[in-house]
Design a protein around this motif. Structure first.
Motif, short mmCIF file in Angstrom:
data_model
loop_
_atom_site.label_atom_id
_atom_site.label_comp_id
_atom_site.label_asym_id
_atom_site.label_seq_id
_atom_site.Cartn_x
_atom_site.Cartn_y
_atom_site.Cartn_z
N MET A 81 66.17 -15.27 -71.69
CA MET A 81 67.36 -15.99 -72.16
C MET A 81 67.45 -17.36 -71.46
O MET A 81 67.32 -17.43 -70.24
N THR A 82 67.63 -18.40 -72.25
CA THR A 82 67.72 -19.74 -71.66
C THR A 82 69.07 -19.89 -70.93
O THR A 82 70.02 -19.16 -71.23
N PRO A 83 69.14 -20.82 -69.97
CA PRO A 83 70.42 -21.01 -69.27
C PRO A 83 71.57 -21.32 -70.22
O PRO A 83 72.69 -20.88 -70.02
N ARG A 84 71.27 -22.10 -71.28
CA ARG A 84 72.34 -22.44 -72.21
C ARG A 84 72.83 -21.21 -72.96
O ARG A 84 74.03 -21.01 -73.16
N ALA A 85 71.88 -20.39 -73.37
CA ALA A 85 72.26 -19.14 -74.06
C ALA A 85 73.07 -18.26 -73.13
O ALA A 85 74.02 -17.59 -73.56
N GLN A 86 72.70 -18.28 -71.87
CA GLN A 86 73.46 -17.49 -70.88
C GLN A 86 74.90 -18.01 -70.77
O GLN A 86 75.85 -17.23 -70.72
N LEU A 138 80.92 -17.03 -72.40
CA LEU A 138 82.23 -17.48 -72.92
C LEU A 138 83.17 -16.28 -73.07
O LEU A 138 82.74 -15.18 -73.42
N ASP A 139 84.42 -16.53 -72.81
CA ASP A 139 85.43 -15.47 -72.88
C ASP A 139 85.63 -15.06 -74.34
O ASP A 139 86.19 -15.81 -75.14
#
Lengths: 105, 250
Positions: A1-6, A11-12
């Protein structure tokens, strides 16, 4: 998983749902609002709004109070401090994600 | 409100929910009616005092009206408005309490907001003022120009003579139009034109001596009441009283 996807995954989800996001946005812009105002402003049906408000109340983000203005009974909703913090964190994270995507081209 | 009206509303939604809440405060015309009446009283009390009690403390009438209005603006107005709105507005279109007034800065707590922050007290004088999120921005947008003009009128009544009111009203109309053009309740040009024209008859009509330089108060107050009544009638026509009362939800 990419950092952005993480980041996106973090997100809440209580706020991320469009109807609840609309409710949070409305309540964040005001001190308090009643059920009828929220319903009209967000374009909700009664059942839809009731359900989402109940979830937000359960999460501790929204405080719901029955009170009277004159002789008119009102169901007044307002963000709790926890709700304000959660919404602030959500919006900051969202802006970061969108900005980083824009910066990457 | 019908679904069509809701769609029309959302089509106009170019501002934040806070700004919409602030404009909602004036959607029924009640604040303008009350403010207009307040200005009419501010004018009427000193005049009546001069007519009926000319020899006893000629300034007392002004003192009474200013004290009364001070108490009204900074306390009673909200109570009266809440009383009226709880019977007229809240059952029809709901209740909202806009953000609290911040005299020295606009409220930008949400990082999503891209609107630049500007000190509130400067916004009125900006060439492109930001829209206030504040319910009480009726004060700087409306009452402040009126009070400013009243001072100018009182100062210039000797100099301008019977030209005072015909000149003051167009100037006041333009000021109110310009100051409020980006507010949550901008005035239409034809309402401003009506206000401007109210001074015209006084070119030919002699103002009685009992009417001091505060005559623009009466005209502007009447204009506010007229506009408020027009807004209220439209609001009541578009939002009939609901059959089922709100309250048993959520």
């Amino acid at each position: 998983m990419t950092p952005r996807a993480q980041e996106i995954a973090q997100l809440d989800r209580m706020i991320h749902e469009p109807a609840r996001l609309t409710i949070m946005l409305i309540l964040d812009g005001v001190s308090e609002a009643d059920f009828l105002y929220l319903q009209r402003e967000g374009g909700f049906t009664q059942g839809n709004l009731s359900g989402h408000l109940a979830k937000l109340e359960e999460a501790g983000y929204v405080q719901i109070e029955k009170k009277f203005k004159g002789k008119v009974p009102l169901t007044v909703c307002r963000l709790t401090s926890e709700g304000q913090a959660a919404f602030s964190g959500y919006s900051r994270r969202m802006v970061d994600i969108l900005n980083s995507n824009g910066a990457a081209g | 409100m019908s679904e069509r009206d809701l769609k029309n509303d959302s089509a106009k939604q170019t501002t934040s929910y806070g700004q919409r809440a602030a404009s909602y405060w004036s959607v029924d015309g009640l604040p303008e009616i009350l403010r207009g009446l307040a200005f009419v009283i501010l004018f009427a009390v000193p005049c009546l005092w001069r007519i009926y009690a000319p020899t006893h403390w000629p300034r007392a009438g002004s003192l009474i009206s200013f004290t009364g209005l001070f108490l009204y603006f900074f306390g009673a107005e909200r109570v009266v408005l809440d009383f009226l709105k709880s019977r007229i507005t809240y059952p029809r279109t709901g209740y909202v309490q806009p953000p609290e007034r911040d005299w020295f800065g606009s409220r930008t707590p949400v990082p999503l907001s891209l609107r630049p922050s500007q000190p509130y007290f400067l916004s009125t004088f900006s060439p492109s003022p930001t829209v206030s999120e504040n319910a009480t921005s009726f004060w700087p947008g409306n009452v402040r120009p009126l009070l400013g003009f009243s001072v100018l009128c009182l100062a210039g009544r000797e100099l301008l003579g019977h030209w005072l009111v015909p000149l003051a009203m167009p100037a006041l109309a333009v000021t109110l139009y310009v100051v409020n053009r980006n507010s949550e309740i901008p005035y239409s040009w034809w309402w401003a034109l009506i206000l401007a024209l109210t001074g015209l008859p006084f070119l030919w009509v002699n103002v009685p001596a009992a009417l001091p330089g505060g005559l623009p108060f009466l005209l502007a107050g009447g204009w506010l009441v007229g506009q408020g009544v027009y807004t209220l009638v439209n609001y009541l026509r578009m939002n009939p009283y609901p059959v089922a009362a709100e309250g048993a939800h959520a």
